[in-house]
Design a protein around this motif. Structure first.
Motif, mmCIF file in Angstrom:
data_model
loop_
_atom_site.group_PDB
_atom_site.id
_atom_site.type_symbol
_atom_site.label_atom_id
_atom_site.label_comp_id
_atom_site.label_asym_id
_atom_site.label_seq_id
_atom_site.Cartn_x
_atom_site.Cartn_y
_atom_site.Cartn_z
ATOM 1 N N LEU A 1 -43.352 80.497 131.789
ATOM 2 C CA LEU A 1 -44.587 80.284 131.065
ATOM 3 C C LEU A 1 -43.973 81.206 130.197
ATOM 4 O O LEU A 1 -44.204 81.089 128.994
ATOM 5 N N ALA A 2 -43.940 83.168 130.540
ATOM 6 C CA ALA A 2 -43.928 83.743 130.218
ATOM 7 C C ALA A 2 -42.376 83.658 129.127
ATOM 8 O O ALA A 2 -42.586 83.868 127.539
ATOM 9 N N LYS A 3 -41.833 83.712 129.238
ATOM 10 C CA LYS A 3 -40.731 82.897 128.283
ATOM 11 C C LYS A 3 -41.094 82.449 127.122
ATOM 12 O O LYS A 3 -40.483 83.125 125.756
ATOM 13 N N GLY A 4 -41.432 81.566 127.408
ATOM 14 C CA GLY A 4 -42.201 80.098 126.673
ATOM 15 C C GLY A 4 -42.671 80.406 125.687
ATOM 16 O O GLY A 4 -42.569 81.286 124.053
ATOM 17 N N GLU A 5 -44.224 82.280 125.838
ATOM 18 C CA GLU A 5 -45.004 82.058 124.864
ATOM 19 C C GLU A 5 -44.269 83.385 123.976
ATOM 20 O O GLU A 5 -44.851 83.277 123.455
ATOM 21 N N GLU B 1 -33.825 75.016 145.074
ATOM 22 C CA GLU B 1 -33.121 74.700 143.811
ATOM 23 C C GLU B 1 -33.512 74.393 142.245
ATOM 24 O O GLU B 1 -33.043 74.590 141.775
ATOM 25 N N ILE B 2 -34.549 74.431 142.220
ATOM 26 C CA ILE B 2 -35.348 74.187 140.787
ATOM 27 C C ILE B 2 -35.019 75.399 140.202
ATOM 28 O O ILE B 2 -35.777 75.651 139.426
ATOM 29 N N ILE B 3 -35.548 76.756 140.446
ATOM 30 C CA ILE B 3 -35.549 77.854 140.415
ATOM 31 C C ILE B 3 -34.294 79.051 139.763
ATOM 32 O O ILE B 3 -33.567 79.606 138.750
ATOM 33 N N GLY B 4 -32.502 78.283 141.040
ATOM 34 C CA GLY B 4 -31.451 77.744 140.583
ATOM 35 C C GLY B 4 -31.144 79.451 140.909
ATOM 36 O O GLY B 4 -31.625 79.675 141.503
ATOM 37 N N PRO B 5 -29.498 79.014 141.008
ATOM 38 C CA PRO B 5 -29.178 80.485 142.166
ATOM 39 C C PRO B 5 -28.896 82.195 140.821
ATOM 40 O O PRO B 5 -28.939 82.971 141.273
ATOM 41 N N SER C 1 -38.160 70.766 132.468
ATOM 42 C CA SER C 1 -36.676 69.828 132.193
ATOM 43 C C SER C 1 -35.777 70.379 132.759
ATOM 44 O O SER C 1 -35.351 69.555 132.487
ATOM 45 N N GLY C 2 -35.477 71.644 133.867
ATOM 46 C CA GLY C 2 -34.640 72.032 134.599
ATOM 47 C C GLY C 2 -34.320 73.034 134.994
ATOM 48 O O GLY C 2 -35.435 73.803 134.915
ATOM 49 N N SER C 3 -33.391 73.170 135.275
ATOM 50 C CA SER C 3 -33.407 74.625 136.675
ATOM 51 C C SER C 3 -33.029 75.636 135.982
ATOM 52 O O SER C 3 -33.059 75.778 134.668
ATOM 53 N N GLY C 4 -33.511 76.744 136.143
ATOM 54 C CA GLY C 4 -33.733 78.052 136.174
ATOM 55 C C GLY C 4 -34.701 79.046 135.175
ATOM 56 O O GLY C 4 -35.878 77.611 134.482
ATOM 57 N N VAL C 5 -35.078 79.545 134.525
ATOM 58 C CA VAL C 5 -36.316 80.277 133.717
ATOM 59 C C VAL C 5 -36.140 79.279 132.112
ATOM 60 O O VAL C 5 -36.944 79.417 131.477
#
Length: 149
Positions: A127-131, A76-80, A46-50
């Motif tokens: 995934l780990a953060k969501g779970e 760019e996807i993982i964020g700075p 959905s967006g950048s970063g975890v």
């Protein structure tokens, strides 16, 4: 439980299953499939970063992919703010370790390219953060580390 909460949990499970399938696809992809996997990630994330809080600049990322700049697109996807470590071993095996900001858990993933390994590590952290968030109240974490083979 209210009906909207049931639907949310069900859709979270479906999304988590898609992310897990994507992790296996990343690990099993050949180097020539790198750009395809990154484009798939754009549909899954959905967006950048975890936490996905910052919107992805999809036009910019697609321009990078059109030029074959897969690693730049993944960064760019993982964020700075995402700490990471990359390594490449024998037989072109690449490993990525990703540690979400403020977290102590690390996600370790492998791929045929550095970009695929990094993307898989990032998705494993998401995934780990969501779970962890979905089950924090009822399920204790079994391990302090997540590893994808």
């Amino acid at each position: 439980m209210r009906q909207w909460q049931v639907l949310r949990v069900g859709s979270d499970r479906v999304h988590a299953r898609r992310l897990r399938d994507f992790l296996h696809d990343c690990a099993g992809s050949a180097a020539c499939e790198e750009i395809d996997r990154i484009r798939e990630a754009l549909h899954l994330l959905s967006g950048s970063g975890v936490d996905g809080a910052v919107p992805l600049d999809r036009v910019r990322i697609n321009a990078m992919l059109d030029c074959g700049a897969g690693m730049s697109a993944v960064l760019e996807i993982i964020g700075p703010d995402m700490p990471f470590m990359l390594s490449r071993g024998g037989h072109d095996t690449c490993l990525a370790t990703v540690v979400p900001p403020g977290g102590s858990e690390e996600a370790i993933a492998e791929g045929s390219t550095l970009a695929l390994a990094m993307l898989a590590g990032h998705v494993a952290a998401v995934l780990a953060k969501g779970e962890r968030g979905a089950h924090a109240a009822d399920v204790p974490l079994a391990s302090a580390s997540i590893r994808l083979h």
